[in-house]
Motif scaffolding. Structure first.
Motif, PDB file in Angstrom:
ATOM      1  N   GLN A   1       0.823  -1.199   0.000  1.00  0.00           N
ATOM      2  CA  GLN A   1       0.000   0.000   0.000  1.00  0.00           C
ATOM      3  C   GLN A   1       0.868   1.263   0.000  1.00  0.00           C
ATOM      4  O   GLN A   1       1.943   1.294   0.590  1.00  0.00           O
ATOM      5  CB  GLN A   1      -0.944   0.019   1.217  1.00  0.00           C
ATOM      6  N   THR A   2       0.379   2.280  -0.673  1.00  0.00           N
ATOM      7  CA  THR A   2       1.097   3.552  -0.745  1.00  0.00           C
ATOM      8  C   THR A   2       0.284   4.714  -0.189  1.00  0.00           C
ATOM      9  O   THR A   2       0.729   5.847  -0.201  1.00  0.00           O
ATOM     10  CB  THR A   2       1.471   3.870  -2.209  1.00  0.00           C
ATOM     11  N   ARG A   3      -0.916   4.394   0.318  1.00  0.00           N
ATOM     12  CA  ARG A   3      -1.771   5.436   0.891  1.00  0.00           C
ATOM     13  C   ARG A   3      -2.703   4.805   1.915  1.00  0.00           C
ATOM     14  O   ARG A   3      -2.809   3.594   2.012  1.00  0.00           O
ATOM     15  CB  ARG A   3      -2.600   6.117  -0.206  1.00  0.00           C
ATOM     16  N   THR A   4      -3.370   5.659   2.698  1.00  0.00           N
ATOM     17  CA  THR A   4      -4.354   5.178   3.649  1.00  0.00           C
ATOM     18  C   THR A   4      -5.554   4.639   2.891  1.00  0.00           C
ATOM     19  O   THR A   4      -6.101   5.307   2.010  1.00  0.00           O
ATOM     20  CB  THR A   4      -4.794   6.312   4.586  1.00  0.00           C
ATOM     21  N   THR A   5      -5.971   3.417   3.198  1.00  0.00           N
ATOM     22  CA  THR A   5      -7.017   2.771   2.400  1.00  0.00           C
ATOM     23  C   THR A   5      -8.327   2.564   3.161  1.00  0.00           C
ATOM     24  O   THR A   5      -9.234   1.938   2.649  1.00  0.00           O
ATOM     25  CB  THR A   5      -6.517   1.398   1.908  1.00  0.00           C
ATOM     26  N   LEU A   6      -8.440   3.081   4.389  1.00  0.00           N
ATOM     27  CA  LEU A   6      -9.677   2.897   5.144  1.00  0.00           C
ATOM     28  C   LEU A   6     -10.754   3.844   4.623  1.00  0.00           C
ATOM     29  O   LEU A   6     -10.517   5.030   4.406  1.00  0.00           O
ATOM     30  CB  LEU A   6      -9.434   3.161   6.630  1.00  0.00           C
ATOM     31  N   GLY A   7     -11.956   3.301   4.436  1.00  0.00           N
ATOM     32  CA  GLY A   7     -13.049   4.094   3.910  1.00  0.00           C
ATOM     33  C   GLY A   7     -13.873   4.732   5.007  1.00  0.00           C
ATOM     34  O   GLY A   7     -13.517   4.718   6.182  1.00  0.00           O
ATOM     35  N   SER A   8     -15.015   5.295   4.629  1.00  0.00           N
ATOM     36  CA  SER A   8     -15.896   5.928   5.601  1.00  0.00           C
ATOM     37  C   SER A   8     -16.472   4.872   6.539  1.00  0.00           C
ATOM     38  O   SER A   8     -16.643   3.716   6.181  1.00  0.00           O
ATOM     39  CB  SER A   8     -17.038   6.636   4.864  1.00  0.00           C
ATOM     40  N   GLY A   9     -16.751   5.289   7.755  1.00  0.00           N
ATOM     41  CA  GLY A   9     -17.261   4.352   8.749  1.00  0.00           C
ATOM     42  C   GLY A   9     -16.172   3.721   9.590  1.00  0.00           C
ATOM     43  O   GLY A   9     -16.459   3.013  10.555  1.00  0.00           O
ATOM     44  N   PHE A  10     -14.909   3.971   9.228  1.00  0.00           N
ATOM     45  CA  PHE A  10     -13.784   3.451   9.996  1.00  0.00           C
ATOM     46  C   PHE A  10     -13.067   4.599  10.693  1.00  0.00           C
ATOM     47  O   PHE A  10     -13.222   5.758  10.332  1.00  0.00           O
ATOM     48  CB  PHE A  10     -12.806   2.702   9.087  1.00  0.00           C
TER      49      PHE A  10
END
Length: 261
Positions: free
Chosen positions: A172-181
């Protein structure tokens, strides 16, 4: 090692004394000279003690060489290196609560200091979480165990589930958590990690469990076909460690005895 040698010397002295005094204590040794008996006793005792030391992991070896099998927090934890398939713990780098009455526990658990091939299974204590095939990336995996499902918990996730997580293999090269997290700017570049959310439940999840993971570790280079892939071949794993410029010995290609064909 000092204790082993000391024990061997004591055994040799005893054997010498027995033979020298005429074998009154151990008549079977009387047929050989005192010096020979002492030499045989010293050699055999040293050999047996040495083999026992080599085949025993011991407390220090278990701590220093085999790592922890459960996840935990540490202010100065070394990055873990994983080869082959094994069960490991991780380092909890961030822990916080959120939600109604802080009923949701959020954990960032770093598994290794490098890219790993695959996360196979997640364990809570000795219970294997039934979450199906675990994919890397933004896929949210939900534990479907009845042990961690509660129809009486108003804060549970969909279908009354109490645990969900995402896995990131280190590419991974970026933050991948979506909304709700829980929002996070952590990227964990070149580190494999699991982000996990646990709902507090007075009956089924009233404390933080021991969390461990079954993984397939680092991908390694194979000089026979110039490929880089996951492997359990010990020769390739050792070669990777010798040549690794970040965590390994940093050996140059000319120092490695690779096959010529």
């Amino acid at each position: 090692m000092g204790k082993i040698v000391k024990g061997a010397i004591i055994a040799a002295v005893v054997a010498f004394a027995v033979v020298y005094t005429g074998g009154a204590i151990a008549p079977g040794l009387f047929a050989m000279s005192a010096t020979t008996a002492a030499a045989i006793s010293f050699t055999s005792t040293l050999a047996m003690a040495g083999m026992a030391a080599l085949t025993s992991k011991g407390i220090d070896a278990s701590r220093d060489n085999f790592g922890s099998k459960v996840s935990g927090r540490s202010a100065s934890q070394a990055r873990q290196i994983i080869y082959g398939e094994c069960r490991v713990g991780g380092t909890i780098t961030q822990m916080q609560t959120t939600g109604t009455d802080n009923t949701k526990l959020c954990l960032f658990i770093v598994l290794s200091g490098h890219v790993i091939n695959k996360l196979l299974r997640v364990r809570f204590n000795d219970t294997l979480l039934t979450a199906g095939t675990i994919a890397s990336g933004t896929t949210v995996h939900v534990a479907t165990n009845s042990t961690y499902t509660s129809g009486d918990n108003d804060n549970a996730f969909a279908n009354d589930r109490l645990i969900r997580f995402t896995f990131h293999d280190g590419t991974q090269t970026r933050t991948t958590l979506g909304s709700g997290f829980v929002p996070s700017t952590h990227k964990f570049i070149s580190c494999a990690y699991v982000y996990m959310e646990i709902i507090y439940d007075a009956e089924k999840l009233n404390s933080i469990p021991q969390i461990s993971f079954d993984v397939q570790g680092k991908k390694v280079f194979d000089p026979r076909d110039d490929s880089t892939a996951y492997s359990t071949n010990p020769a390739l794993c050792i070669r990777d460690y010798l040549t690794d410029t970040v965590y390994g010995i940093r050996a140059e290609a000319a120092e490695i005895n690779d096959p010529t064909a």
